[in-house]
Design a protein around this motif. Structure first.
Motif, PDB file in Angstrom:
ATOM      1  N   ALA A 109     -33.257 -24.485  33.743  1.00  0.00           N
ATOM      2  CA  ALA A 109     -33.161 -23.599  32.566  1.00  0.00           C
ATOM      3  C   ALA A 109     -32.221 -22.231  32.746  1.00  0.00           C
ATOM      4  O   ALA A 109     -31.473 -21.806  32.227  1.00  0.00           O
ATOM      5  CB  ALA A 109     -34.568 -23.157  32.060  1.00  0.00           C
ATOM      6  N   ASP A 114     -30.849 -19.959  30.057  1.00  0.00           N
ATOM      7  CA  ASP A 114     -31.859 -19.779  29.189  1.00  0.00           C
ATOM      8  C   ASP A 114     -32.986 -18.699  30.039  1.00  0.00           C
ATOM      9  O   ASP A 114     -33.443 -18.750  31.347  1.00  0.00           O
ATOM     10  CB  ASP A 114     -32.626 -21.048  29.159  1.00  0.00           C
ATOM     11  N   GLU A 115     -33.271 -17.555  29.352  1.00  0.00           N
ATOM     12  CA  GLU A 115     -34.201 -16.502  30.247  1.00  0.00           C
ATOM     13  C   GLU A 115     -35.521 -17.072  30.641  1.00  0.00           C
ATOM     14  O   GLU A 115     -36.143 -16.576  31.509  1.00  0.00           O
ATOM     15  CB  GLU A 115     -34.477 -15.420  28.963  1.00  0.00           C
ATOM     16  N   ARG A 116     -36.035 -18.155  29.951  1.00  0.00           N
ATOM     17  CA  ARG A 116     -37.153 -18.686  30.301  1.00  0.00           C
ATOM     18  C   ARG A 116     -37.016 -19.151  31.785  1.00  0.00           C
ATOM     19  O   ARG A 116     -38.311 -19.627  32.486  1.00  0.00           O
ATOM     20  CB  ARG A 116     -37.730 -19.840  29.274  1.00  0.00           C
ATOM     21  N   LYS A 325     -35.188 -24.770  21.601  1.00  0.00           N
ATOM     22  CA  LYS A 325     -33.972 -23.934  21.705  1.00  0.00           C
ATOM     23  C   LYS A 325     -34.468 -22.534  22.064  1.00  0.00           C
ATOM     24  O   LYS A 325     -35.583 -22.097  21.499  1.00  0.00           O
ATOM     25  CB  LYS A 325     -33.430 -23.897  20.314  1.00  0.00           C
ATOM     26  N   PRO A 326     -33.943 -21.555  22.971  1.00  0.00           N
ATOM     27  CA  PRO A 326     -34.603 -20.262  22.980  1.00  0.00           C
ATOM     28  C   PRO A 326     -34.118 -19.566  21.811  1.00  0.00           C
ATOM     29  O   PRO A 326     -33.280 -19.809  21.207  1.00  0.00           O
ATOM     30  CB  PRO A 326     -33.575 -19.867  24.291  1.00  0.00           C
ATOM     31  N   SER A 330     -33.522 -13.517  22.943  1.00  0.00           N
ATOM     32  CA  SER A 330     -33.942 -13.585  24.421  1.00  0.00           C
ATOM     33  C   SER A 330     -32.739 -13.132  25.039  1.00  0.00           C
ATOM     34  O   SER A 330     -32.910 -12.668  26.461  1.00  0.00           O
ATOM     35  CB  SER A 330     -34.252 -15.143  24.815  1.00  0.00           C
TER      36      SER A 330
END
Ligand SMILES: Cc1ncc(C[n+]2csc(CCOP(=O)(O)OP(=O)(O)O)c2C)c(N)n1
Length: 360
Positions: A109, A114-116, A325-326, A330
């Motif tokens: 991720a 993706d920040e997650r 989906k983020p 974010s």
């Protein structure tokens, strides 16, 4: 003239490139289970690496930094650290991170933008992957200072590349680590290249380990393709830091058997003969040979490990590909405690555009 100080840098190798023991076998190496665990982590990392590259090549993930040929370093780091120690990684430390509880889908991720992927669910006290070269050394010095100040028995370990040792941040961290006797271990992955800059253009120093001497503590070299030597030397440095005896620096000699990232083409600058020689010294083949020679691994057992690693990678890739989906927000929400005006405006525009896209 008199000499006022003498310095030496030592080098440790236990398992040589021919898969023969050439040093004293450490206590941990007497456990077949531990040795199989090392093998599993190195293999898992290699298989993960191959899949991550495929994901990038097929447009399912962003730019990725491979770790081929350097898996032993992270394997030793992750195995040597205690859970409540703090690991400050750079971008070739997946083998260590996965032992710290970071999920492979979180790493994917991260490279997917993706920040997650920075929000480690199980290892929230370790910082995320650091791409600004050497800046993590100063974060690590701060963290180590806090651990000492709070009188804990925990230590910090920071990883970096050879190129990072030319940065001011690195030298400042070395200085403060020595001056304040911080419980901090520096592990340099000297993979001989900083993108296309070879080590001999990076520095005139005979070793990178000697850079610790300027900070007033020891630096040593270890064969970065030898999991046994790495685990031993890193373990000793961690124990020293935990006992309040100050920092250490370890230069692990490896080779980057891959492109710098998927955005690079190393065949344009890595000499073919050099790569060929490095392939003969890589960590996984020699360790596998050693385990077979010692009858710690058999064909059957090895296939079982291969299968379980492949299944784990498949499951994690699946998780990554099926992450919801983020949120568009974010991209904004983790940079500032208080937003500057221009970002408040941009954030609102991003939300509006997303809503409009959803309607059209
Ligand atoms: C402060 C900073 N300067 C430049 C870069 C661009 N950059 C990305 S990776 C890299 C080379 C780093 O080489 P090294 O420290 O040897 O680590 P390796 O990638 O070889 O593992 C550079 C210069 C950056 N990310 N951060």
């Amino acid at each position: 003239m008199t000499f006022v100080a003498h310095f030496a840098v030592c080098y440790t190798q236990i398992l040589n490139a021919e898969a023969k023991i050439c040093g004293e076998l450490p206590e941990f190496a007497k456990s077949a289970q531990t040795l199989r665990e090392f093998y599993k982590i190195m293999l898992l990392t290699r298989l993960f690496d191959q899949r991550a590259i495929s994901l990038q090549r097929t447009g399912k993930m962003g730019t990725y930094a491979p770790v081929n040929g350097q898996e032993a370093i992270g394997t030793a780091i992750g195995h040597a650290l205690e859970k409540d120690d703090i690991f400050i990684p750079y971008y070739r430390d997946y083998a260590a991170q996965l032992q710290r509880g970071v999920s492979l889908h979180e790493i994917l991720a991260y490279w997917g933008g993706d920040e997650r992927g920075n929000n480690y669910v199980k290892t929230c006290h370790d910082p995320g992957i650091c791409v600004p070269i050497a800046s993590q050394c100063l974060h690590a010095a701060g963290i180590a200072f806090a651990l000492k100040y709070k009188n804990t028995k925990n230590i910090a370990l920071v990883a970096l590349g050879d190129g990072a040792t030319s940065e001011g941040d690195f030298y400042e961290a070395i200085n403060v680590a020595g001056a304040w006797q911080l419980p901090l271990v520096f592990v340099i992955n000297n993979n001989q290249w900083a993108i296309s800059v070879p080590l001999n253009k990076q520095t005139k120093c005979e070793t990178l380990a000697q850079k610790a001497i300027a900070g007033g503590f020891t630096g040593e070299q270890v064969d970065g393709n030898d999991i046994l030597a790495l685990r031993q030397v890193i373990g000793e440095a961690i124990t020293k830091a935990r006992q309040g005896k100050g920092p250490s620096l370890i230069e692990a000699i490896s080779y980057r058997l891959s492109h710098h990232t998927t955005a690079d083409d190393a065949t344009r600058y890595q000499p073919e003969a050099e790569v060929k020689e490095a392939r003969n010294k890589e960590p996984l083949i020699r360790f596998k040979q050693f385990l077979f020679d010692q009858k710690i691994l058999t064909e059957e057992l090895e296939q079982e490990i291969q299968k379980s690693c492949t299944e784990e990678v498949n499951a994690e890739v699946d998780k990554f590909l099926h992450m919801p989906k983020p949120q568009v927000t974010s991209a904004f929400d983790y940079h500032f405690a208080t937003f500057p005006d221009y970002l408040i405006e941009q954030r609102a525009t991003a939300i509006e555009e997303e809503e409009n896209n959803a309607l059209s």
